[in-house]
Design a protein around this motif. Sequence first.
Motif, PDB file in Angstrom:
ATOM      1  N   TRP A 138       0.739  -1.168   0.065  1.00 37.15           N
ATOM      2  CA  TRP A 138      -0.221  -0.170   0.144  1.00 37.15           C
ATOM      3  C   TRP A 138       0.853   1.356  -0.142  1.00 37.15           C
ATOM      4  O   TRP A 138       0.404   2.350  -0.363  1.00 37.15           O
ATOM      5  N   LEU A 139       2.226   1.026   0.345  1.00 33.58           N
ATOM      6  CA  LEU A 139       3.117   2.178   0.270  1.00 33.58           C
ATOM      7  C   LEU A 139       3.299   2.828  -1.107  1.00 33.58           C
ATOM      8  O   LEU A 139       3.502   3.961  -1.149  1.00 33.58           O
ATOM      9  N   ILE A 189       8.228   0.187   8.963  1.00 31.20           N
ATOM     10  CA  ILE A 189       7.046  -0.028   7.934  1.00 31.20           C
ATOM     11  C   ILE A 189       7.856  -0.496   6.709  1.00 31.20           C
ATOM     12  O   ILE A 189       7.161  -1.471   5.852  1.00 31.20           O
ATOM     13  N   GLY A 190       8.666   0.242   6.231  1.00 32.26           N
ATOM     14  CA  GLY A 190       9.418   0.135   4.901  1.00 32.26           C
ATOM     15  C   GLY A 190      10.135  -0.825   4.885  1.00 32.26           C
ATOM     16  O   GLY A 190      10.853  -0.825   3.604  1.00 32.26           O
ATOM     17  N   PHE A 191      10.606  -1.397   5.880  1.00 36.06           N
ATOM     18  CA  PHE A 191      11.769  -2.724   5.666  1.00 36.06           C
ATOM     19  C   PHE A 191      11.173  -3.657   4.708  1.00 36.06           C
ATOM     20  O   PHE A 191       9.818  -4.033   5.076  1.00 36.06           O
ATOM     21  N   PRO A 192      11.655  -4.097   3.899  1.00 38.35           N
ATOM     22  CA  PRO A 192      10.798  -4.935   2.862  1.00 38.35           C
ATOM     23  C   PRO A 192      10.747  -6.281   3.279  1.00 38.35           C
ATOM     24  O   PRO A 192       9.674  -6.778   2.795  1.00 38.35           O
ATOM     25  N   TYR A 193      11.565  -6.938   4.253  1.00 40.46           N
ATOM     26  CA  TYR A 193      11.309  -8.171   4.404  1.00 40.46           C
ATOM     27  C   TYR A 193      10.592  -8.840   5.705  1.00 40.46           C
ATOM     28  O   TYR A 193      10.560  -7.866   6.833  1.00 40.46           O
ATOM     29  N   ARG A 194       9.958  -9.922   5.687  1.00 37.32           N
ATOM     30  CA  ARG A 194       9.656 -10.591   6.808  1.00 37.32           C
ATOM     31  C   ARG A 194      10.004 -12.111   6.752  1.00 37.32           C
ATOM     32  O   ARG A 194       9.980 -12.553   5.830  1.00 37.32           O
ATOM     33  N   PRO A 195      10.161 -12.653   7.940  1.00 33.56           N
ATOM     34  CA  PRO A 195      10.634 -14.084   8.131  1.00 33.56           C
ATOM     35  C   PRO A 195       9.527 -14.977   7.421  1.00 33.56           C
ATOM     36  O   PRO A 195       8.406 -14.825   7.935  1.00 33.56           O
ATOM     37  N   GLU A 196       9.936 -15.898   6.600  1.00 35.59           N
ATOM     38  CA  GLU A 196       9.047 -17.070   6.046  1.00 35.59           C
ATOM     39  C   GLU A 196       7.886 -16.325   5.167  1.00 35.59           C
ATOM     40  O   GLU A 196       7.657 -17.187   4.099  1.00 35.59           O
ATOM     41  N   THR A 197       7.542 -15.213   5.253  1.00 33.73           N
ATOM     42  CA  THR A 197       6.536 -14.717   4.170  1.00 33.73           C
ATOM     43  C   THR A 197       6.933 -13.903   3.165  1.00 33.73           C
ATOM     44  O   THR A 197       6.557 -14.035   1.997  1.00 33.73           O
ATOM     45  N   ASN A 198       7.785 -12.889   3.612  1.00 35.08           N
ATOM     46  CA  ASN A 198       8.231 -11.932   2.598  1.00 35.08           C
ATOM     47  C   ASN A 198       9.844 -11.962   2.768  1.00 35.08           C
ATOM     48  O   ASN A 198      10.420 -11.127   3.089  1.00 35.08           O
ATOM     49  N   ILE A 199      10.357 -12.914   2.199  1.00 31.84           N
ATOM     50  CA  ILE A 199      11.795 -13.369   2.348  1.00 31.84           C
ATOM     51  C   ILE A 199      12.681 -12.766   1.434  1.00 31.84           C
ATOM     52  O   ILE A 199      12.269 -12.310   0.319  1.00 31.84           O
ATOM     53  N   GLN A 200      14.080 -12.206   1.656  1.00 30.43           N
ATOM     54  CA  GLN A 200      15.065 -12.008   0.903  1.00 30.43           C
ATOM     55  C   GLN A 200      15.822 -13.130   0.481  1.00 30.43           C
ATOM     56  O   GLN A 200      15.998 -14.149   1.126  1.00 30.43           O
ATOM     57  N   ALA A 214      11.018   5.258   5.662  1.00 28.83           N
ATOM     58  CA  ALA A 214      12.124   5.210   6.427  1.00 28.83           C
ATOM     59  C   ALA A 214      12.100   4.572   7.751  1.00 28.83           C
ATOM     60  O   ALA A 214      13.079   4.175   8.340  1.00 28.83           O
ATOM     61  N   THR A 215      11.032   4.143   8.205  1.00 23.38           N
ATOM     62  CA  THR A 215      10.710   3.498   9.553  1.00 23.38           C
ATOM     63  C   THR A 215      10.575   1.791   9.079  1.00 23.38           C
ATOM     64  O   THR A 215      10.712   1.486   7.963  1.00 23.38           O
TER      65      THR A 215
END
Length: 867
Positions: A453-454, A634-645, A631-632
């Motif tokens: 949504w960003l 909220i904008g960090f791209p990755y999440r473990p297991e679901t939105n991985i790098q 920049a907070t």
Amino acid sequence: MCSEARGKHEKTRSCWQRIFVINGRIKWHWAPVFLIFWVLLYFYISIPAYHRLPVPINIADEARYPDRFIAERAEQNLAKLIALGPRVVGSAANEKGAIEYFQEYLTKLKAEANPIYDIEGDVQLASGSYCHWDMVNMYQGIQNFVIKIGLKDTNSTSYLLVNSHYDSVPHGKGAGDDGTMVAIMLETLRVLSKSNKPLRNPVVFLFNGAEENPLQASHAFITQHKWSKYCKALINLDSAGNGGREILFQSGPNHPWLMKHYRRAIMHPFASTVAEEMFQRHFIPSDTDFRIFRDHGRLVGLDMAHQYNGYVYHTRYDVPEIIPRGTFQNTGDNVLALVWEIANAPELEDPSGNSEGHTIFYDVLGRSLVFYTETEGIIVNVLVSIVAIITCTISFKQMAKTTGSKFGNIINRAITSLGIQVLAVISAVAICFFIAVFMDLVHMPMTWFTNSWLILGLYFCPLFFAFAIVPALYFHSQKRVRFPLGFRVQILLHCHCLFLTFVTLGATIAGIRSAFMLMIAVLFYSIGLIVNLCTKLHNKSLPWLIPHILCNIPPFLFYAYQSHGFFVAFIPMTGRFGASVNPDFIICGFTVGVGLLTGGFMIPVLNLFQKSKAIICSLLGITVFFIILAATPIGFPYRPETNIQRFSVLHTRRVFHDETDGIRRLETGYFIMPQDRRTYSVKNQLLNMSLAETLEKDCNDELFCGLPLYNHRWSKARGSSIWIPGPDPKFDKEPELKLISKNQLSNTSIRYEMELSGPDHMGIYINPLKDRKVNAWSFHYTPLRLNWKTPYFIYFSYGKDKSPLRFKLEFENPSADWSTPIFEIGIAGHWNHDESTHTPEFKRFLQSFPKYVDAIAWPAHYEVRLF
């Protein structure tokens, strides 16, 4: 209150004026309502339409639905396949476990089948080679499991082929890619085998055992299998995600009858010519077996794939637990219906007689399918464009009559407005791409990777700001000119319509079938304008907005539905575009396209509101706020297991020999291939990252950067690789290259015969030195015939047949001087399906990656020798 003692019409007019209008403009506080209205349409109609799945049918309901696909059975099929573990070519799970599972299923299928059917099974073991993009793709002893079902005593020699692959990537369970489609094929087979419905032509179900290698098993089937010559059409089933609806993204080529039957049979349509053209122009970093069947077997058909939740595609998180049962029902219903339809189609018996050109196809909110030929599309685009030009011209004449102006003056004003609109578009594109560059420069690309949504604030708001502010400034400069603001805005909208019309005609002339997307916007705008002209609302300052808005709701819903599908598919893909690509450019580019089609007819309306410039500038304020949000955390791209790098990590030994066969260089460590732009995200956590080196010098001095590149994609991205010195890896057996013979054929020609043994995935890199060239070899001949640029890349893998690879190389020398080395050869070995080869040090290194990283890792060996 609106109850003054006046006529009914006057009371109504006064009431609306009091609510909405002040001094000939719409009250400013209705602007947020106007903007939020479109956002709500997107979130509450378009998005749910995209994600809609049917109610799954369970085994308990089977008696009520004897000829229906049962989702729960397919789900059980998938669970049994996934229980085998990762199914990499050469692994026991792929070469033994999967084949045994299919054989057991076939035995049960035959025992329970309707006696009107004859069912045959076959295990194909094949070897061969072909060229895949920039490499020779060579395979040995890979397997296919094939099942043919048809009426007993049929004499038909026209078969329908249905294909999916059961192998997976290293360390991946492959539930979405492509276990789900395999499970759906098995359940489709079961329903077919029990049905009383006859099949006019047999159906061949190909369970493909080497797609990830890539595409080897499809080549083996179509070039070597006994049933392949009878296959006349294809349904290819693949995946670039996990779950959701399957999209039809390739049809034909040149066979509209396939789309005719697709539209007739399909229960849950989801198809797009736009996706087809993007895929065929390589905007999507994937390939499917469809290309192999088309190019090597001249098959026509339909190519369908799941693409939802691409975050887990080709990772260890591609598991069955996250696939909704409705996915099986949706795709199963469609595949079963298509098999019945195409297997009984009269065109299947002679597809070559029904080749009539390309098609244009798209679904409308998942409810219905629109399909017509390319010729019909050209006619429609031209007719709609002509109507738009005529309608706008009539409108200009009507404006001249109403305002008492000369028609020429209106045309001059329109030409100026067209220039203003073009300037607005250019400004919008510029500001959008400026933000994309800025986000990359401050090391914040992909901030929308998890919280998509960003994108609304980061790119849509500045885009719409530029769309609106340029005309607003122009209107402000002309405020003393006595010409109604309502007509000024209408002229601007007409100019945007004409702009899209010219682009539509240009795209049509260029043969771009996706021009229908532009045509739809022009069509509905023209309809609204015609309504306004016929009702005389055109001549009033504000009421013309009502037909204009109403007529733009259908295309907005369509574009919002299409764009959501793009974002769902492409946002996860940006996580594997490589470090050299700024993914914000991709998102920005698509935002511009969607914004032109949606905001182009709505955003200029903001100029009719009171305090319009303040309202427009608030969009820029929202952008600044969203940049701060990005920049907070909220904008960090990755999440473990679901939105991985993603990183590919090879524990590597590199050995370089000199011309005396002595070792001039030996290194061990970790070869890291980043898959996205934010390579630096792991720098503070990864073990020994302070020792990391770029490979720029090696890429200049060594063969293929001196790296064990896995395939052609790695070859293209090798410049962004990272090397970290580390301990020695462990191998069960290093690749061994033996010189069998060396024969000088003439003063200027020499032949080498060699033998290579090693793991089931190897790379062979050949680079002639000085002015020598490869004159002949025992690999696929295309690179030599087409004079490919050296060095040559041969990808080699084997399944059941573990025998050494023998090959010959023949070199031509422009002189008779053989005193210096003739060629260098690099051998890469990959142990990519046995984690027991991981050393304790390698495991600790992998554990040092952040939790949000999926590191696809294995040991590798690379050795370069001179001959």
